[in-house]
Design a protein around this motif. Structure first.
Motif, short mmCIF file in Angstrom:
data_model
loop_
_atom_site.label_atom_id
_atom_site.label_comp_id
_atom_site.label_asym_id
_atom_site.label_seq_id
_atom_site.Cartn_x
_atom_site.Cartn_y
_atom_site.Cartn_z
N THR A 153 0.85 -1.19 0.00
CA THR A 153 0.00 0.00 0.00
C THR A 153 0.88 1.24 0.00
O THR A 153 1.84 1.35 0.77
N SER A 155 0.08 4.15 0.99
CA SER A 155 -0.12 4.97 2.18
C SER A 155 0.86 4.66 3.31
O SER A 155 1.20 5.55 4.09
N SER A 156 1.32 3.41 3.38
CA SER A 156 2.21 3.06 4.48
C SER A 156 3.68 3.17 4.13
O SER A 156 4.53 3.20 5.03
N ASN A 159 5.31 7.76 2.58
CA ASN A 159 4.72 8.52 3.67
C ASN A 159 5.85 9.22 4.42
O ASN A 159 6.83 8.58 4.80
N GLU A 188 -3.70 1.84 -3.14
CA GLU A 188 -3.67 3.19 -2.59
C GLU A 188 -3.62 3.21 -1.07
O GLU A 188 -2.86 3.96 -0.46
N VAL A 190 -4.85 4.08 2.77
CA VAL A 190 -5.33 5.35 3.33
C VAL A 190 -4.41 5.72 4.50
O VAL A 190 -4.00 4.86 5.28
N ARG A 191 -4.07 6.98 4.60
CA ARG A 191 -3.19 7.45 5.66
C ARG A 191 -4.00 7.92 6.86
O ARG A 191 -5.04 8.54 6.71
N ASP A 197 -1.25 2.97 8.90
CA ASP A 197 -1.51 3.64 7.63
C ASP A 197 -1.90 2.63 6.55
O ASP A 197 -1.47 2.72 5.40
N CYS A 198 -2.71 1.64 6.98
CA CYS A 198 -3.31 0.64 6.08
C CYS A 198 -2.29 -0.36 5.54
O CYS A 198 -1.92 -0.33 4.36
#
Length: 334
Positions: A153, A155-156, A159, A188, A190-191, A197-198
């Motif tokens: 992901t 998001s993780s 970041n 994608e 999510v943060r 952070d997913c």
């Protein structure tokens, strides 16, 4: 080149962590220790299990788990070995190595001074060569089919709380070099909605090369941020191809229905996708939504033929925002 094996291949052992006295679990320490012990004893029916525990906590771990589970004198701050422990790979010479992704408390959300050293200390304890990654990641953010494909992901990993100023392309290049993959499929995520952070290991997993099991909301659930995460992940997976050019078969695995479980905290993780493949078994959570529990067991039985499917209750682990996969880290047999 290094190669990150599939979790479904044989393991030397499973590592877990014993929550220490005075940990972030506070008054729930005894309860989460019961969950950890239950998971450790169950996995030990199929392969060796080693609990990491500091000197003051080792005796409690031995008493709770019995002689079937080993203890290693490596102090921890928390139990999440998937993230703080090393990611094991097979090196160019065919021997084992461990990648230290420099755990930093999921982007500094919690203070984990001992867990930041767990990968290094564990590898030293077992005489496994250490590879220091040039960026920060957690094992729960990495999912491979063992044939050159990696699910992550964005998001993780992309970041600033982990890798400030690092581009997606730069991180992808590092993952390919460290783990020996040739195709990275970016979801994608999510943060900021959960501590990880997913992480991908509660969202999408390879049940086999070419087959992805995808978590999703239970039928009738109201749309929310997580249903959008799942929808966007599905859209990517439907158009993705793996390292061998195959399109992916997607198998849906709905989460437990909170309406069937009673009151749960905001961090509760009801994902069945956070299961663990150990020896001849698939170890998955039982949440108490009987229909969803039985469906998950049936789906995973079909996806992992020849393995027993064993369910275990993990009420406190789940309330803490994690699951069985989050609490385990395998050392592959080479």
């Amino acid at each position: 080149m290094n190669r990150m094996p599939s979790e479904s291949l044989p393991h030397v052992r499973t590592f877990m962590g014993w929550p220490p006295a005075g940990s972030v679990w506070g008054p729930y320490t005894a309860a989460v220790r019961r969950d950890v012990a239950a998971v450790a004893r169950l996995i030990a029916e199929y392969e060796p299990v080693v609990l990491l525990a500091g000197p003051g906590d080792a005796e409690a771990a031995r008493k709770a788990c019995g002689g079937a589970v080993g203890i290693a004198a490596v102090p921890v701050d928390d139990l999440w070995l998937r993230d703080s422990g090393p990611v094991f790979v097979t090196g160019p010479d065919g021997g084992p190595a461990g990648v230290d992704f420099r755990f930093n408390g999921w982007g500094g959300k919690q203070d984990h001074p001992r867990d930041g050293l767990v990968a290094r200390r564990l590898l030293e304890e077992y005489g496994v060569p250490r590879i220091e990654a040039p960026f920060v990641a957690e094992g729960g953010s990495l999912e491979t089919d063992g044939e050159g494909t990696l699910l992550v992901t964005e998001s993780s990993l992309v970041n600033d709380n982990r890798n400030p100023g690092r581009s997606r392309a730069e991180i992808e290049g590092g993952l390919k070099e460290l783990l020996g993959v040739t195709e990275v499929i970016w979801l994608e995520g999510v943060r900021g909605e959960d501590i990880t952070d997913c992480h991908v290991d509660a969202l999408a997993r390879f049940a086999a090369p070419g087959t992805v099991v995808l978590s999703g909301p239970p039928a009738g659930a109201a749309p929310d941020v997580w249903s959008r995460v799942h929808e966007r992940a599905r859209a990517v997976l439907e158009h993705a191809t793996d390292a061998r050019g195959r399109s992916l078969e997607i198998v849906d695995l709905p989460e437990a229905d909170l309406a069937e479980l009673g009151e749960r905290g905001e961090d509760f993780l009801g994902s069945y996708v956070n299961y663990y493949v150990a020896g001849g078994a698939v170890i998955l959570p039982r949440f108490g939504d009987r229909r969803a529990d039985e469906r998950a067991a049936a789906v995973l039985r079909d996806l992992h033929p020849g393995r027993e499917v064993r369910a275990v209750e993990i009420p406190t682990l789940a309330e803490g925002g994690g699951g069985i996969h989050c609490a385990t880290q395998q050392q592959p047999a080479t």
